[in-house]
Design a protein around this motif. Structure first.
Motif, PDB file in Angstrom:
ATOM      1  N   LYS A  37      -8.534  -5.184   0.563  1.00 18.13           N
ATOM      2  CA  LYS A  37      -9.012  -4.209   1.545  1.00 18.13           C
ATOM      3  C   LYS A  37      -7.875  -3.426   2.199  1.00 18.13           C
ATOM      4  CE  LYS A  37     -13.630  -5.829   2.661  1.00 18.13           C
ATOM      5  NZ  LYS A  37     -14.571  -6.257   3.729  1.00 18.13           N
ATOM      6  N   ALA A  38      -6.667  -3.965   2.173  1.00  9.89           N
ATOM      7  CA  ALA A  38      -5.518  -3.202   2.666  1.00  9.89           C
ATOM      8  C   ALA A  38      -5.358  -1.919   1.859  1.00  9.89           C
ATOM      9  CB  ALA A  38      -4.249  -4.043   2.586  1.00  9.89           C
ATOM     10  N   LEU A  39      -5.650  -1.984   0.564  1.00  5.64           N
ATOM     11  CA  LEU A  39      -5.571  -0.800  -0.291  1.00  5.64           C
ATOM     12  C   LEU A  39      -6.623   0.236   0.099  1.00  5.64           C
ATOM     13  CD1 LEU A  39      -5.193  -2.611  -3.732  1.00  5.64           C
ATOM     14  CD2 LEU A  39      -3.429  -1.234  -2.626  1.00  5.64           C
ATOM     15  N   PHE A  40      -7.789  -0.235   0.491  1.00  5.03           N
ATOM     16  CA  PHE A  40      -8.891   0.670   0.799  1.00  5.03           C
ATOM     17  C   PHE A  40      -8.572   1.603   1.966  1.00  5.03           C
ATOM     18  CE2 PHE A  40     -12.175  -2.674  -0.816  1.00  5.03           C
ATOM     19  CZ  PHE A  40     -11.715  -2.489  -2.109  1.00  5.03           C
ATOM     20  N   LEU A  41      -7.693   1.160   2.850  1.00  2.63           N
ATOM     21  CA  LEU A  41      -7.367   1.968   4.038  1.00  2.63           C
ATOM     22  C   LEU A  41      -6.632   3.249   3.682  1.00  2.63           C
ATOM     23  CD1 LEU A  41      -6.154  -0.898   6.421  1.00  2.63           C
ATOM     24  CD2 LEU A  41      -8.394   0.241   6.431  1.00  2.63           C
ATOM     25  N   GLU A  42      -5.929   3.261   2.549  1.00  2.00           N
ATOM     26  CA  GLU A  42      -5.067   4.401   2.224  1.00  2.00           C
ATOM     27  C   GLU A  42      -5.355   5.054   0.866  1.00  2.00           C
ATOM     28  OE1 GLU A  42      -2.895   5.765   4.197  1.00  2.00           O
ATOM     29  OE2 GLU A  42      -2.953   4.297   5.817  1.00  2.00           O
ATOM     30  N   ILE A  43      -6.060   4.381  -0.014  1.00  2.00           N
ATOM     31  CA  ILE A  43      -6.283   4.902  -1.364  1.00  2.00           C
ATOM     32  C   ILE A  43      -7.704   5.440  -1.472  1.00  2.00           C
ATOM     33  CG2 ILE A  43      -6.259   4.370  -3.828  1.00  2.00           C
ATOM     34  CD1 ILE A  43      -3.521   4.101  -2.426  1.00  2.00           C
ATOM     35  N   ASP A  44      -7.827   6.736  -1.808  1.00  2.00           N
ATOM     36  CA  ASP A  44      -9.171   7.318  -1.884  1.00  2.00           C
ATOM     37  C   ASP A  44      -9.777   7.115  -3.265  1.00  2.00           C
ATOM     38  OD1 ASP A  44      -8.285   9.355  -3.636  1.00  2.00           O
ATOM     39  OD2 ASP A  44      -7.774  10.678  -1.971  1.00  2.00           O
ATOM     40  N   SER A  45     -11.040   7.518  -3.391  1.00  2.00           N
ATOM     41  CA  SER A  45     -11.796   7.230  -4.610  1.00  2.00           C
ATOM     42  C   SER A  45     -11.252   7.961  -5.830  1.00  2.00           C
ATOM     43  CB  SER A  45     -13.271   7.590  -4.414  1.00  2.00           C
ATOM     44  OG  SER A  45     -13.405   8.966  -4.095  1.00  2.00           O
ATOM     45  N   THR A  46     -10.548   9.069  -5.635  1.00  2.00           N
ATOM     46  CA  THR A  46     -10.006   9.806  -6.783  1.00  2.00           C
ATOM     47  C   THR A  46      -8.874   9.034  -7.458  1.00  2.00           C
ATOM     48  OG1 THR A  46      -8.405  11.032  -5.428  1.00  2.00           O
ATOM     49  CG2 THR A  46     -10.593  12.012  -5.723  1.00  2.00           C
TER      50      THR A  46
ATOM     51  N   VAL B  41       0.833  -1.208   0.000  1.00  2.00           N
ATOM     52  CA  VAL B  41       0.000   0.000   0.000  1.00  2.00           C
ATOM     53  C   VAL B  41       0.868   1.259   0.000  1.00  2.00           C
ATOM     54  CG1 VAL B  41      -1.686   1.343   1.311  1.00  2.00           C
ATOM     55  CG2 VAL B  41      -1.965  -1.126   1.090  1.00  2.00           C
ATOM     56  N   LYS B  42       1.932   1.273   0.784  1.00  2.00           N
ATOM     57  CA  LYS B  42       2.849   2.419   0.786  1.00  2.00           C
ATOM     58  C   LYS B  42       3.432   2.638  -0.606  1.00  2.00           C
ATOM     59  CE  LYS B  42       4.500   2.265   5.590  1.00  2.00           C
ATOM     60  NZ  LYS B  42       5.703   2.102   6.434  1.00  2.00           N
ATOM     61  N   LYS B  43       3.798   1.559  -1.256  1.00  2.00           N
ATOM     62  CA  LYS B  43       4.362   1.658  -2.602  1.00  2.00           C
ATOM     63  C   LYS B  43       3.312   2.158  -3.590  1.00  2.00           C
ATOM     64  CE  LYS B  43       7.875  -1.941  -1.946  1.00  2.00           C
ATOM     65  NZ  LYS B  43       8.501  -3.156  -2.492  1.00  2.00           N
ATOM     66  N   THR B  44       2.089   1.704  -3.422  1.00  2.00           N
ATOM     67  CA  THR B  44       1.007   2.136  -4.312  1.00  2.00           C
ATOM     68  C   THR B  44       0.781   3.633  -4.199  1.00  2.00           C
ATOM     69  OG1 THR B  44      -0.050  -0.038  -4.091  1.00  2.00           O
ATOM     70  CG2 THR B  44      -1.413   1.764  -4.929  1.00  2.00           C
TER      71      THR B  44
ATOM     72  N   PHE C 167       1.449   6.582  -7.204  1.00  2.00           N
ATOM     73  CA  PHE C 167       0.497   7.599  -7.623  1.00  2.00           C
ATOM     74  C   PHE C 167       1.072   9.003  -7.495  1.00  2.00           C
ATOM     75  CE2 PHE C 167      -3.231   4.581  -6.876  1.00  2.00           C
ATOM     76  CZ  PHE C 167      -3.535   4.502  -8.221  1.00  2.00           C
ATOM     77  N   SER C 168       1.892   9.214  -6.488  1.00  3.24           N
ATOM     78  CA  SER C 168       2.452  10.558  -6.279  1.00  3.24           C
ATOM     79  C   SER C 168       3.390  10.959  -7.413  1.00  3.24           C
ATOM     80  CB  SER C 168       3.176  10.636  -4.930  1.00  3.24           C
ATOM     81  OG  SER C 168       4.359   9.877  -4.946  1.00  3.24           O
ATOM     82  N   PHE C 169       3.868   9.989  -8.189  1.00  8.17           N
ATOM     83  CA  PHE C 169       4.718  10.280  -9.343  1.00  8.17           C
ATOM     84  C   PHE C 169       4.025   9.908 -10.659  1.00  8.17           C
ATOM     85  CE2 PHE C 169       7.770  10.558  -5.985  1.00  8.17           C
ATOM     86  CZ  PHE C 169       8.655  11.528  -6.436  1.00  8.17           C
ATOM     87  N   ASN C 170       2.713   9.767 -10.585  1.00 10.26           N
ATOM     88  CA  ASN C 170       1.907   9.487 -11.776  1.00 10.26           C
ATOM     89  C   ASN C 170       2.315   8.190 -12.466  1.00 10.26           C
ATOM     90  OD1 ASN C 170      -0.318  10.261 -13.334  1.00 10.26           O
ATOM     91  ND2 ASN C 170       0.978  11.151 -14.927  1.00 10.26           N
ATOM     92  N   LEU C 171       2.743   7.226 -11.667  1.00 10.19           N
ATOM     93  CA  LEU C 171       2.986   5.875 -12.160  1.00 10.19           C
ATOM     94  C   LEU C 171       1.723   5.042 -11.940  1.00 10.19           C
ATOM     95  CD1 LEU C 171       6.507   5.344 -10.579  1.00 10.19           C
ATOM     96  CD2 LEU C 171       6.064   5.481 -13.033  1.00 10.19           C
ATOM     97  N   ILE C 172       1.392   4.193 -12.873  1.00  3.19           N
ATOM     98  CA  ILE C 172       0.215   3.341 -12.732  1.00  3.19           C
ATOM     99  C   ILE C 172       0.626   2.038 -12.048  1.00  3.19           C
ATOM    100  CG2 ILE C 172      -1.593   2.062 -13.939  1.00  3.19           C
ATOM    101  CD1 ILE C 172      -1.356   4.173 -16.178  1.00  3.19           C
ATOM    102  N   PRO C 173       0.090   1.769 -10.854  1.00  2.00           N
ATOM    103  CA  PRO C 173       0.480   0.543 -10.143  1.00  2.00           C
ATOM    104  C   PRO C 173      -0.299  -0.674 -10.634  1.00  2.00           C
ATOM    105  CG  PRO C 173      -1.016   1.833  -8.783  1.00  2.00           C
ATOM    106  CD  PRO C 173      -0.804   2.614 -10.050  1.00  2.00           C
TER     107      PRO C 173
END
Length: 253
Positions: free
Chosen positions: A148-157, A110-113, A117-123
C-alpha cells in the motif's frame, strides 16, 4: 497471459572476469528458450560488460539497486540515468537485505520506484515478512503495508508495469522455501490488493514473482500455481546451468 519473469540476483558476487564467464555460459544454455523474460542483475561493476555480451540475445540487464535522484552530491550512489545509460531495463528495489542492513524504508522504495519509471526502467519491488512476523501471524499485515505504500504515489497508468517479488525473508539463502500453495496464497493476496486499488484489469497485468531459495527442484511446482509469475533467484543464479534449468521450467511452450 502474463509472460513469466526469471530474474537472477547475483548480489555482491562475481568480479568482472567471473561475470563474463558466467553470462557467456548462460547465453549458450538459454539459446533455444522462448516465452520467458530472463533478467540478470549483476553488480554495478559488471553491468557494462554483461550488456556487451547479452546484446542480441533474449537476456535482459537489471541492476540490484539505485538512488532516486538523477545526479548530484550523493557519494556512492547510482542514479537511474546511469543505469539506463549502461543498458539496464530492470532494477531490483527494496530487497530485504537493503531494508534490513541499510535501513531502507518503504517510503524510500516508493521514491526509487517512481524514479525508475521516469527513465523507463521496470522496477522489481521486493516485499516479505521475517521469521518472527510469520510466526506471530503478521505476514499479511506486513505485505499489505509494503504494497500500500506504493499505492500512495504510483497511479494506474504505471501500476500495471510494476513487478512484485514476494520474498519471505526467512527463506532467503536458508535453503528453506515456502511451499507452492503457501506462496501462491500470498501472491493471490497481493493481486487482490492491486485489484482493490486499481481494478481487475491492472491487477491481472501485474507479474508477481516468488523468491527465497528457488532452485531447479522446486521451480516447476511453483510455476504450476495460478498467481506465481516467475521467480527472483539468488544463489542458484550464480551458476549458469542451474539458472538455465530454472528458466527452462518457466518456459511457455
Amino acid at each position: 497471459m502474463r509472460i513469466p519473469v526469471i530474474a537472477g540476483n547475483w548480489k555482491m558476487n562475481k568480479t568482472v572476469v567471473e561475470s563474463i564467464a558466467l553470462v557467456k555460459e548462460l547465453k549458450d544454455f538459454i539459446r533455444e528458450i522462448k516465452g520467458v523474460d530472463i533478467v540478470v542483475c549483476s553488480p554495478f561493476t559488471s553491468l557494462w560488460v554483461v550488456k556487451e555480451i547479452i546484446n542480441g540475445t533474449s537476456i535482459h540487464l537489471g541492476a540490484q539497486n539505485m538512488y532516486w535522484e538523477t545526479k548530484g552530491a550523493f557519494t556512492g550512489e547510482i542514479s537511474p540515468l546511469m543505469l539506463k545509460d549502461v543498458g539496464c531495463e530492470y532494477v531490483i528495489l527494496g530487497h530485504s537485505e537493503r531494508r534490513e542492513h541499510f535501513k531502507e524504508t518503504s517510503e524510500e522504495v516508493v521514491k526509487k520506484t517512481k524514479a525508475a519509471f521516469s527513465f523507463n526502467l521496470i522496477p522489481i519491488v521486493c516485499i516479505g515478512e521475517n521469521f518472527e512476523e510469520r510466526e506471530s501471524g503478521k505476514t499479511k499485515s506486513i505485505i499489505e503495508q509494503e504494497v500500500k505504500a506504493l499505492f500512495l504515489e504510483i497511479d494506474s497508468t504505471l501500476a500495471g508495469r510494476i513487478i512484485i517479488a514476494y520474498e519471505p525473508i526467512w527463506a532467503i539463502g536458508t535453503g528453506k522455501s515456502a511451499n507452492s500453495q503457501e506462496a501462491n496464497l500470498i501472491n493471490k493476496f497481493i493481486r487482490e490488493l492491486f485489484s482493490s486499488e486499481y481494478g481487475n484489469k491492472v491487477a491481472e497485468q501485474i507479474r508477481i514473482l516468488y523468491g527465497g531459495s528457488v532452485n531447479p527442484k522446486n521451480i516447476e511446482e511453483l510455476m504450476n500455481e495460478s498467481d506465481i509469475d516467475g521467480a527472483l533467484v539468488g544463489g542458484a543464479s550464480l551458476y549458469a546451468l542451474t539458472f538455465s534449468q530454472i528458466v527452462k521450467a518457466a518456459e511457455i511452450l
